[in-house]
Design a protein around this motif. Sequence first.
Motif, PDB file in Angstrom:
ATOM      1  N   VAL A 178       0.819  -1.222   0.000  1.00  9.11           N
ATOM      2  CA  VAL A 178       0.000   0.000   0.000  1.00  9.11           C
ATOM      3  C   VAL A 178       0.847   1.265   0.000  1.00  9.11           C
ATOM      4  O   VAL A 178       0.315   2.360   0.150  1.00  9.11           O
ATOM      5  CB  VAL A 178      -0.925   0.017   1.242  1.00  9.11           C
ATOM      6  N   PHE A 179       2.165   1.121  -0.186  1.00  6.25           N
ATOM      7  CA  PHE A 179       3.015   2.303  -0.040  1.00  6.25           C
ATOM      8  C   PHE A 179       2.700   3.352  -1.087  1.00  6.25           C
ATOM      9  O   PHE A 179       2.625   4.547  -0.780  1.00  6.25           O
ATOM     10  CB  PHE A 179       4.485   1.899  -0.090  1.00  6.25           C
ATOM     11  N   ASP A 180       2.512   2.930  -2.329  1.00 10.53           N
ATOM     12  CA  ASP A 180       2.168   3.890  -3.382  1.00 10.53           C
ATOM     13  C   ASP A 180       0.879   4.627  -3.048  1.00 10.53           C
ATOM     14  O   ASP A 180       0.781   5.852  -3.196  1.00 10.53           O
ATOM     15  CB  ASP A 180       2.014   3.166  -4.727  1.00 10.53           C
ATOM     16  N   GLU A 181      -0.124   3.868  -2.616  1.00 10.38           N
ATOM     17  CA  GLU A 181      -1.413   4.475  -2.261  1.00 10.38           C
ATOM     18  C   GLU A 181      -1.243   5.438  -1.090  1.00 10.38           C
ATOM     19  O   GLU A 181      -1.789   6.552  -1.098  1.00 10.38           O
ATOM     20  CB  GLU A 181      -2.413   3.376  -1.901  1.00 10.38           C
ATOM     21  N   LEU A 182      -0.470   5.013  -0.095  1.00 11.78           N
ATOM     22  CA  LEU A 182      -0.245   5.861   1.077  1.00 11.78           C
ATOM     23  C   LEU A 182       0.477   7.149   0.691  1.00 11.78           C
ATOM     24  O   LEU A 182       0.086   8.249   1.128  1.00 11.78           O
ATOM     25  CB  LEU A 182       0.569   5.092   2.120  1.00 11.78           C
ATOM     26  N   LEU A 183       1.507   7.045  -0.144  1.00  6.88           N
ATOM     27  CA  LEU A 183       2.241   8.235  -0.565  1.00  6.88           C
ATOM     28  C   LEU A 183       1.338   9.210  -1.310  1.00  6.88           C
ATOM     29  O   LEU A 183       1.394  10.427  -1.088  1.00  6.88           O
ATOM     30  CB  LEU A 183       3.417   7.840  -1.463  1.00  6.88           C
ATOM     31  N   GLY A 184       0.509   8.672  -2.205  1.00  2.76           N
ATOM     32  CA  GLY A 184      -0.390   9.547  -2.953  1.00  2.76           C
ATOM     33  C   GLY A 184      -1.321  10.315  -2.034  1.00  2.76           C
ATOM     34  O   GLY A 184      -1.552  11.522  -2.220  1.00  2.76           O
ATOM     35  N   LEU A 185      -1.849   9.640  -1.025  1.00  8.02           N
ATOM     36  CA  LEU A 185      -2.740  10.305  -0.069  1.00  8.02           C
ATOM     37  C   LEU A 185      -1.991  11.347   0.753  1.00  8.02           C
ATOM     38  O   LEU A 185      -2.498  12.442   1.002  1.00  8.02           O
ATOM     39  CB  LEU A 185      -3.367   9.263   0.861  1.00  8.02           C
ATOM     40  N   LEU A 186      -0.764  11.013   1.183  1.00  7.91           N
ATOM     41  CA  LEU A 186       0.020  11.935   2.006  1.00  7.91           C
ATOM     42  C   LEU A 186       0.398  13.192   1.228  1.00  7.91           C
ATOM     43  O   LEU A 186       0.362  14.307   1.768  1.00  7.91           O
ATOM     44  CB  LEU A 186       1.280  11.244   2.522  1.00  7.91           C
ATOM     45  N   LEU A 220       9.314  12.545   1.972  1.00 12.89           N
ATOM     46  CA  LEU A 220       8.528  13.487   1.154  1.00 12.89           C
ATOM     47  C   LEU A 220       8.826  14.925   1.568  1.00 12.89           C
ATOM     48  O   LEU A 220       8.982  15.232   2.745  1.00 12.89           O
ATOM     49  CB  LEU A 220       7.035  13.204   1.324  1.00 12.89           C
ATOM     50  N   TYR A 221       8.866  15.791   0.588  1.00 13.29           N
ATOM     51  CA  TYR A 221       9.037  17.217   0.869  1.00 13.29           C
ATOM     52  C   TYR A 221       7.751  17.766   1.482  1.00 13.29           C
ATOM     53  O   TYR A 221       6.650  17.294   1.188  1.00 13.29           O
ATOM     54  CB  TYR A 221       9.342  17.996  -0.414  1.00 13.29           C
ATOM     55  N   SER A 222       7.885  18.788   2.332  1.00 12.97           N
ATOM     56  CA  SER A 222       6.687  19.468   2.821  1.00 12.97           C
ATOM     57  C   SER A 222       6.065  20.249   1.673  1.00 12.97           C
ATOM     58  O   SER A 222       6.695  20.483   0.631  1.00 12.97           O
ATOM     59  CB  SER A 222       7.044  20.421   3.959  1.00 12.97           C
ATOM     60  N   ALA A 223       4.818  20.676   1.857  1.00 11.72           N
ATOM     61  CA  ALA A 223       4.096  21.362   0.774  1.00 11.72           C
ATOM     62  C   ALA A 223       4.818  22.632   0.340  1.00 11.72           C
ATOM     63  O   ALA A 223       5.052  22.856  -0.859  1.00 11.72           O
ATOM     64  CB  ALA A 223       2.669  21.676   1.226  1.00 11.72           C
ATOM     65  N   ASN A 224       5.166  23.493   1.291  1.00 16.21           N
ATOM     66  CA  ASN A 224       5.838  24.746   0.938  1.00 16.21           C
ATOM     67  C   ASN A 224       7.247  24.497   0.400  1.00 16.21           C
ATOM     68  O   ASN A 224       7.724  25.222  -0.477  1.00 16.21           O
ATOM     69  CB  ASN A 224       5.896  25.674   2.151  1.00 16.21           C
ATOM     70  N   ASN A 240      14.624  13.214  -8.547  1.00 14.86           N
ATOM     71  CA  ASN A 240      14.667  11.865  -7.987  1.00 14.86           C
ATOM     72  C   ASN A 240      13.288  11.215  -8.065  1.00 14.86           C
ATOM     73  O   ASN A 240      12.346  11.773  -8.620  1.00 14.86           O
ATOM     74  CB  ASN A 240      15.155  11.914  -6.535  1.00 14.86           C
ATOM     75  N   GLY A 241      13.156  10.032  -7.475  1.00 13.93           N
ATOM     76  CA  GLY A 241      11.893   9.315  -7.494  1.00 13.93           C
ATOM     77  C   GLY A 241      10.782  10.044  -6.765  1.00 13.93           C
ATOM     78  O   GLY A 241       9.599   9.856  -7.075  1.00 13.93           O
ATOM     79  N   ILE A 242      11.159  10.868  -5.788  1.00 12.45           N
ATOM     80  CA  ILE A 242      10.147  11.645  -5.057  1.00 12.45           C
ATOM     81  C   ILE A 242       9.559  12.715  -5.971  1.00 12.45           C
ATOM     82  O   ILE A 242       8.357  12.995  -5.934  1.00 12.45           O
ATOM     83  CB  ILE A 242      10.762  12.260  -3.791  1.00 12.45           C
ATOM     84  N   ASP A 243      10.416  13.308  -6.815  1.00 13.13           N
ATOM     85  CA  ASP A 243       9.914  14.281  -7.797  1.00 13.13           C
ATOM     86  C   ASP A 243       8.949  13.615  -8.769  1.00 13.13           C
ATOM     87  O   ASP A 243       7.919  14.203  -9.140  1.00 13.13           O
ATOM     88  CB  ASP A 243      11.078  14.889  -8.583  1.00 13.13           C
ATOM     89  N   ASP A 244       9.283  12.400  -9.191  1.00 15.85           N
ATOM     90  CA  ASP A 244       8.401  11.684 -10.119  1.00 15.85           C
ATOM     91  C   ASP A 244       7.009  11.530  -9.523  1.00 15.85           C
ATOM     92  O   ASP A 244       6.004  11.541 -10.247  1.00 15.85           O
ATOM     93  CB  ASP A 244       8.978  10.300 -10.436  1.00 15.85           C
ATOM     94  N   LEU A 245       6.947  11.396  -8.223  1.00 18.71           N
ATOM     95  CA  LEU A 245       5.664  11.223  -7.544  1.00 18.71           C
ATOM     96  C   LEU A 245       4.951  12.558  -7.324  1.00 18.71           C
ATOM     97  O   LEU A 245       3.756  12.702  -7.607  1.00 18.71           O
ATOM     98  CB  LEU A 245       5.902  10.539  -6.192  1.00 18.71           C
ATOM     99  N   MET A 246       5.678  13.573  -6.819  1.00 15.91           N
ATOM    100  CA  MET A 246       5.047  14.794  -6.357  1.00 15.91           C
ATOM    101  C   MET A 246       4.771  15.809  -7.472  1.00 15.91           C
ATOM    102  O   MET A 246       3.748  16.510  -7.449  1.00 15.91           O
ATOM    103  CB  MET A 246       5.909  15.449  -5.261  1.00 15.91           C
TER     104      MET A 246
END
Length: 797
Positions: A536-544, A623-627, A670-676
């Motif tokens: 569920v990590f992908d799902e959790l990351l998307g929600l976060l 994950l980076y914070s929103a700001n 990085n992979g976090i950018d690909d997500l966010m």
Amino acid sequence: MPVTKFALYDFNGNAREHYVVDEIDIPKPVLEASVSHHIVIIDRSGSMYSVINDTKTMVEKVMTVEEFTSSGLLLTLISYSSSGDYTVHFARTPVADVLAPDSAHVAALRSIRATCLTSVSGALDEALKHVGQGETTAVSVHTDGYFNDRSPAAEAKAVDKWLTKVQKDFPNVYANTIAYGNYTDFKMLDRISQSLSGKTVVARNVKQVYDALHDTSAILAGRVLPAIHVSAEPDAFLAFHNVTQKKVNGSATDFKVKGVGPDDATKLYRFKKVAESTWQKAKVAENADLTPAYVFARTMLGQQRLNDAKYALVGTRDSSLIAKHFKAMTASALADMAVDLEGRIAGEREDFVALDKAGLGFDTISVMELCSILNKHRGGFTLNLTDFLAGYTRRGVARVEGKWVDTIFVPAKTELRPTDTDTHVNVTSFDLNNTTANINMQVVRPADLYVEGEKKEVVAGKKLALSEIRSYTLVGDGEINATTLPLNISSKALHGALVKANVLPAEKFSAKTVYTIDLTKMPACPFGQSFALPEVFDELLGLLVKRAMFAAASAGAAAGEAWSEEQLVELKEHNLSASLNYNPPTTNPYLVLNDAISAGEVDSYTSYNVTLGDMRMVSAKALYSANEYLIRRFTLAKDGEELKKAKFDDFRSGKVVVAEKALSARTKLNGIDDLMFPVYKAFLLGGGVDGLTVASDSLDLAAKVNELEEAIENLYATKVRPVAFYIGATGLVPEGWEVTVMDAEALKAKYPDIDIEKKQLEGTFLVSDTALVGIFPEVAYYSTPKGVEAARALEGA
């Protein structure tokens, strides 16, 4: 013909594995004249404050025994504390010289003082420098805590490296370890002793310390045989039982047995795993001799194969030991289990009563499952707080309301006093931690605010209706910290649920009865659980990612009552937040942690954090914070001028223009950018996310945040927390997982772009093709009874 046969049974009584047991004759080497050497390594960290004097006295008494002073036995004494802090008080000195009149060696021993943290690796490395060629040497390691300075992982790696070196280059060195008290790292101590043909002594009093030292020196003084080599056999586990010394060591690979006296009675057991049909045909009764099963359980414990150790114990049908140790998971509980197994091996069977059949036969649920039931019926009971606290053990470092000004403690001017003097209180929640094996119980009582002893009913024009909120760690790192939960139950449905779970007897419900739930008969969590590795990590990351973004964009939408600046100042002066929660300044009852440790007021143990991750990051904390991400990939301009420190609040302060930022050469995606990035781009520049854009109404965004938080909570509750709790409490890989165990270096080699924080580099990683679980040891501090008294004295000053 086998001497016995036994099976490993799970807690439900199902046979898991079958073993037949033979005894093998071993040739005993001839005793040769040789020098014997005892290296005593003493923990002098601050936590040894209360026992250091007794320890020194015991060492000195052992040296004065006549049989050793005439033996030519050599002694080396080393003490240790923090990383790199160890002292060689004397080395390779004949006992007779140590005890000579006006001996500087005895003076050195008597001068040892407790101070600072705990790191044994430097002292172990130093010990090897004093081992003579071919010399039989016993190393005795004393400690009352965890080896965790500079960090638990660094110490574990250093100790493992030392063990490998001894096994390779020092064939006649063996090691015994002596654990003081309940907060010792039994797993590490047992790994040392089991790897080097020794035993771990769990010393609950000074006599046991003396006996451990005396026995080691006596064996050396009488001389010992050269190391005995035991060759592995295919599909078999071998265990060496020194009957005289009451110790066992075993392995599935070749191993050496050291420290055997010339007159010791010994046995070598061969445990061969066979098919059930072969086991049934073996012409010997199951458990014809129980000793081999106990030996197997003890060696499995030493190998840190906890499931096998417990299943072997279940197979003995030993009712008293099973009931006592079935839920052993923490270091202190495992130490107690080892002591009792060794007693059984030595023939102590007075309290042995056999169960009719294998299995636990327990008819109750775990504390984790109990808390889930109580959470569902939150308003259907109250807790008798007085009776609960009588059996409650506090964890963590004590804190006091107030602050330090230079070196002077200044108590808080405000105080919250409960108005409800009834011992029955409301419990608002039982909360599992996301990453540890902790369950916190939150209790709320109505309370009044007092300022310098005077009751305050109105602050900032608002009539106060305050609550005292206290949290109790019902389970901490798998350890149950309370003996009972005494409840008054008002809900017939709750009573029925507890009866169905066999927590309460099947008696007629009465709202007037105090129902006392005995927690001592429950495991912290269900044993033998089979989890699927969370997918569920992908799902959790998307929600976060969305939750953080929407929350930042809707900041202030549901802030509640608006206060003027003047009112906020007045609230702060009374230690009240804008939501009228009482938040007084609190501090530790000491200025310097190391000073408190050295004074014996604070001690430590190793706790474990468990996180879910994948090949991009080892936990969602990456994950980076929103700001932070807004600044990383976008620009905001107002009135044609780019905002230097853009944040989501700027969208509410006037018209701004948002644009994608041109990447510089220093920006490494990085992979976090690909997500966010796609999510943020759609929200800020594209067609929106879940029908919302940054320009949407704040209340709509806030409503979406609430929806996302419910989804996140559901994932944590059903998929993440149970796994984190189980691993954190047992230290075991759940059954059925096909994972590779890696350290950070190996993980980085497999996934070069993975995000690993500096403090995560000391973790252990369970890696599959699609997910990973990180297990991170960290130092956790707690106040000793002396520290609690110091805090109370400060509060009353």
